[in-house]
Motif scaffolding. Structure first.
Motif, mmCIF file in Angstrom:
data_model
loop_
_atom_site.group_PDB
_atom_site.id
_atom_site.type_symbol
_atom_site.label_atom_id
_atom_site.label_comp_id
_atom_site.label_asym_id
_atom_site.label_seq_id
_atom_site.Cartn_x
_atom_site.Cartn_y
_atom_site.Cartn_z
ATOM 1 N N SER A 1 33.642 22.646 41.785
ATOM 2 C CA SER A 1 34.728 22.131 40.955
ATOM 3 C C SER A 1 35.294 23.273 40.114
ATOM 4 N N LEU A 2 36.469 23.065 39.566
ATOM 5 C CA LEU A 2 37.134 24.092 38.772
ATOM 6 C C LEU A 2 36.277 24.489 37.566
ATOM 7 N N ALA A 3 35.688 23.505 36.902
ATOM 8 C CA ALA A 3 34.852 23.800 35.736
ATOM 9 C C ALA A 3 33.649 24.657 36.130
ATOM 10 N N THR B 1 32.154 33.190 34.535
ATOM 11 C CA THR B 1 31.808 33.677 33.197
ATOM 12 C C THR B 1 30.375 34.205 33.176
ATOM 13 N N ILE B 2 29.464 33.463 33.756
ATOM 14 C CA ILE B 2 28.061 33.891 33.784
ATOM 15 C C ILE B 2 27.917 35.179 34.590
ATOM 16 N N CYS B 3 28.613 35.265 35.721
ATOM 17 C CA CYS B 3 28.523 36.468 36.548
ATOM 18 C C CYS B 3 29.053 37.697 35.811
ATOM 19 N N LEU C 1 29.843 41.119 42.325
ATOM 20 C CA LEU C 1 30.286 39.916 41.623
ATOM 21 C C LEU C 1 30.359 38.726 42.577
ATOM 22 N N LEU C 2 30.867 38.965 43.779
ATOM 23 C CA LEU C 2 30.952 37.895 44.780
ATOM 24 C C LEU C 2 29.566 37.410 45.187
ATOM 25 N N LEU C 3 28.613 38.329 45.301
ATOM 26 C CA LEU C 3 27.240 37.946 45.632
ATOM 27 C C LEU C 3 26.651 37.057 44.535
ATOM 28 N N LYS C 4 26.830 37.443 43.291
ATOM 29 C CA LYS C 4 26.323 36.634 42.173
ATOM 30 C C LYS C 4 26.980 35.265 42.140
ATOM 31 N N LEU C 5 28.291 35.233 42.395
ATOM 32 C CA LEU C 5 29.016 33.960 42.389
ATOM 33 C C LEU C 5 28.567 33.062 43.545
#
Length: 129
Positions: A22-24, A31-33, A7-11
């Motif tokens: 940014s927060l958004a 969400t996409i990950c 998940l961290l890699l995708k993010l």
């Protein structure tokens, strides 16, 4: 633990593509990950992830050295070879392997074969005649 690393890699890839923390964007990226499909494989070992990250850190200075070599000494010979994927690799670790190979200027992965092989294009200096 390993699924968190995937998940961290995708993010991380999301942040590199968007260049926005940014927060958004963090919410959209998370969400996409989470919505991206996951392939059910055996989880990788934490040791394999740390080894891959060390290889990434080693590839950075190696890329600079290879770039200087290419500028100073022309590399006119090229060839394609098959390289075996390391055993027990998750899709995230396979991605990091392909990144490491492609990051250096003398090599690029042309294709990943599902049977466990990378097709790698390499250049090298021509041997003196």
């Amino acid at each position: 633990m390993i699924s968190y690393l995937d998940l961290l890699l995708k993010l991380t890839i999301w942040f590199l593509l968007t260049s926005d923390v940014s927060l958004a964007n963090i919410i959209i990226g998370a969400t996409i990950c989470l919505l991206l499909p996951r392939k059910l494989t055996s989880p990788g070992k934490l040791k394999d992830w740390f080894r891959a990250l060390v290889e990434v850190l080693i590839a950075i200075p190696q890329a600079y050295v290879e770039a200087i070599e290419i500028m100073l000494f022309p590399h006119k010979q090229e060839y394609i070879e098959m390289e075996r994927v390391k055993p027990r690799r998750t899709p995230g670790l396979i991605f990091l392997d392909i990144f490491i190979i492609t990051f250096t200027p003398k090599t690029i992965v042309l294709k990943y074969h599902e049977e466990g092989w990378y097709e790698v294009h390499r250049i090298k200096r021509r041997k003196p005649s």
